[in-house]
Design a protein around this motif. Structure first.
Motif, mmCIF file in Angstrom:
data_model
loop_
_atom_site.group_PDB
_atom_site.id
_atom_site.type_symbol
_atom_site.label_atom_id
_atom_site.label_comp_id
_atom_site.label_asym_id
_atom_site.label_seq_id
_atom_site.Cartn_x
_atom_site.Cartn_y
_atom_site.Cartn_z
ATOM 1 N N THR A 15 0.850 -1.202 0.000
ATOM 2 C CA THR A 15 0.000 0.000 0.000
ATOM 3 C C THR A 15 0.883 1.249 0.000
ATOM 4 O O THR A 15 0.653 2.191 -0.747
ATOM 5 C CB THR A 15 -0.915 0.017 1.237
ATOM 6 N N GLY A 38 -5.103 3.849 2.221
ATOM 7 C CA GLY A 38 -6.267 3.921 3.084
ATOM 8 C C GLY A 38 -6.073 4.963 4.152
ATOM 9 O O GLY A 38 -5.753 4.620 5.284
ATOM 10 N N LYS A 100 -0.488 -0.052 13.778
ATOM 11 C CA LYS A 100 0.480 -0.973 13.168
ATOM 12 C C LYS A 100 1.520 -1.386 14.208
ATOM 13 O O LYS A 100 1.863 -2.563 14.343
ATOM 14 C CB LYS A 100 1.152 -0.279 11.984
ATOM 15 N N TRP A 124 -5.200 -7.538 5.319
ATOM 16 C CA TRP A 124 -4.442 -6.288 5.204
ATOM 17 C C TRP A 124 -2.949 -6.633 5.074
ATOM 18 O O TRP A 124 -2.460 -7.555 5.747
ATOM 19 C CB TRP A 124 -4.705 -5.395 6.423
ATOM 20 N N ASN A 174 -10.322 -4.172 6.091
ATOM 21 C CA ASN A 174 -9.393 -3.691 5.081
ATOM 22 C C ASN A 174 -8.765 -4.976 4.546
ATOM 23 O O ASN A 174 -8.178 -5.727 5.341
ATOM 24 C CB ASN A 174 -8.329 -2.795 5.723
ATOM 25 N N ARG A 372 -7.945 -3.197 -5.030
ATOM 26 C CA ARG A 372 -8.557 -2.387 -3.962
ATOM 27 C C ARG A 372 -8.536 -0.914 -4.323
ATOM 28 O O ARG A 372 -7.504 -0.373 -4.710
ATOM 29 C CB ARG A 372 -7.810 -2.579 -2.635
HETATM 30 N N1 GLU Z 1 -3.985 1.028 6.270
HETATM 31 C C1 GLU Z 1 -3.801 1.867 5.143
HETATM 32 C C2 GLU Z 1 -3.861 1.046 3.874
HETATM 33 O O1 GLU Z 1 -4.094 -0.116 3.946
HETATM 34 C C3 GLU Z 1 -2.579 2.717 5.223
HETATM 35 C C4 GLU Z 1 -1.312 2.163 4.647
HETATM 36 C C5 GLU Z 1 -0.647 1.176 5.529
HETATM 37 O O2 GLU Z 1 -0.558 1.433 6.724
HETATM 38 O O3 GLU Z 1 -0.238 0.172 4.998
HETATM 39 O O4 GLU Z 1 -3.698 1.561 2.811
#
Ligand code: GLU
Ligand code: PMP
Length: 397
Positions: A15, A38, A100, A124, A174, A372
């Motif tokens: 991402t 996201g 995270k 995710w 997600n 996505r």
């Molecule tokens: N959670 C968001 C996403 O899935 C932000 C990016 C990340 O933390 O990986 O895009």
């Protein structure tokens, strides 16, 4: 230089990588429509920023307790009591540098080499990597689009083996935007209890749930779950505070103590000013959350209507979060302006190159054949981006 084995195997976040690609193109002067990351496009509400400024002026610029300031822990516990009827003591809360980091703490504190974490796919991007980093073994279980990408009790039962210790649930999800109902969670909880599993419940999107859908916090669906569940949450999504880096866990006290000790060695406290901002977010007026949700609701409805018109593209019902997870499998094995596209990664790259629209490939979430879209961006951008995707789909040969 020799990099450790563990890190040689670590995949960078897809991402983040797609977002970086989009930013590069933007910096080169291209108008890129960015559906990759996201993160809410809204600014952090003013009263929260003002609380941060006040915190600086009042001298809250020093180390705090490694696991967070007592007022914030108390506010988090109070919020779970008020919203979900769950009783937590402040010492069961660990405040971290974003959700995270909270997940990293959880896996590091729970897993010994070989311990399995059952992760339903699509998942995710960071879950499996964080599990591996903590010497655990991700056990990926594919779910079906027809089931709204939700793990069934039968699938869970079949996945449990002698090394299985943890089930990871992300609801609202997600990357799929779907959400488990209370009954579905209860049916999974029965298998969890039968098999003595722990659960990591990532509830970071709980405030972003659309009309007609009802969120239930996992530990509430059966007695005896609170002792075996770690809830992960934070301010990033609900309050548009991604850059402030505040997330947390609610867990049994012995796990909270272990994670507090880990944090005291690894990062010390999360930013003192951000903690005061998060406190203002939780204790202040909640109208801002509703206002953002209203905007997301409008965008989600627009995306839903547009995608419904696309031939051979499907998308599960979006119950929460701000993602549309599109089945583009009918558009693979085809050519776009002379570029042959075989998989979702190539599809996303061709879309970015030809139409300047950034998305994230399903393969990064363990679901080839999907893509996505994060619709956490302005309505005009969404319209433009969907027009471009439509042109891209129409160009497929
Ligand atoms: N959670 C968001 C996403 O899935 C932000 C990016 C990340 O933390 O990986 O895009
Ligand atoms: N869990 C999920 C499901 C997410 O989408 C995100 C977004 N990055 C996180 C955790 C991490 O959130 P944070 O930005 O607070 O680290």
């Amino acid at each position: 230089m020799k990099i450790s084995q563990r890190l040689q195997q670590l995949e960078p976040s897809a991402t983040m990588a797609m977002a970086a690609k989009a930013k590069e193109l933007k910096a080169a002067g291209e108008h890129v429509v960015d559906f990759s990351l996201g993160e809410p496009d809204f600014d952090t509400p003013r009263h929260i920023c003002q609380a941060a400024a006040r915190a600086m002026q009042e001298g809250h610029t020093h180390y705090t307790a490694a696991s967070g300031i007592p007022e914030l822990k108390a506010a988090i516990a109070k919020q779970y009591q008020q919203r979900h009827g769950l009783e937590y003591q402040p010492q069961q809360v660990v405040v971290s540098n974003g959700a995270k980091h909270a997940l990293h703490n959880v896996f590091t504190a729970l897993l010994d080499p070989g311990d399995e974490v059952i992760i339903p796919a699509p998942y995710w991007v960071s879950y499996a990597e964080l599990v591996k980093l903590a010497s655990g073994v991700p056990k990926i279980v594919a779910t079906e689009e027809a089931q709204g990408f939700k793990l069934t009790p039968g699938q869970l039962r079949a996945a449990v083996g002698p090394q299985s210790r943890v089930l990871l649930l992300c609801s609202p999800s997600n990357p799929t935007g779907t959400m488990y109902t209370a009954e579905e969670l209860a049916a999974l909880a029965d298998v969890v209890l039968e098999n003595d599993l722990l659960v990591v419940a990532d509830e970071i999107y709980e405030r972003l749930v659309y009309p007609g859908h009802q969120f239930r916090s996992f530990p509430t669906v059966r007695p005896g779950l609170q002792e075996r569940t770690v809830v992960v949450n934070g301010v990033s999504k609900a309050y548009a505070m991604t850059g402030w880096r505040i997330g947390w866990t609610l867990s049994p006290p012995e796990l909270a103590r272990a994670m507090g000790a880990l944090q005291s060695q690894e990062t010390s406290n999360p930013c003192s000013i951000s903690q005061h901002a998060a406190l203002a977010a939780l204790e202040g007026p909640q109208r801002c959350v509703e206002e953002m949700l209203e905007q997301f609701t409008r965008r989600r409805e627009y995306v839903r209507q547009r995608v419904a018109q696309w031939k051979e593209v499907s998308c599960p019902e979006m119950a929460g979060a701000f993602y549309a997870f599109l089945n583009i499998s009918a558009y693979l094995g085809r050519s776009y302006n002379g570029t042959r596209v075989e998989n979702s990664h190539q599809w996303c790259l061709a879309l970015l190159e030809q139409q300047k629209v950034a998305t994230v490939m399903g393969s990064a979430f363990g679901a080839e054949g999907y893509v996505r879209l994060s619709y956490a961006t302005g309505m005009q951008e969404i319209q433009e981006g969907l027009d471009r995707i439509e042109r891209f789909l129409q160009s497929a040969q």
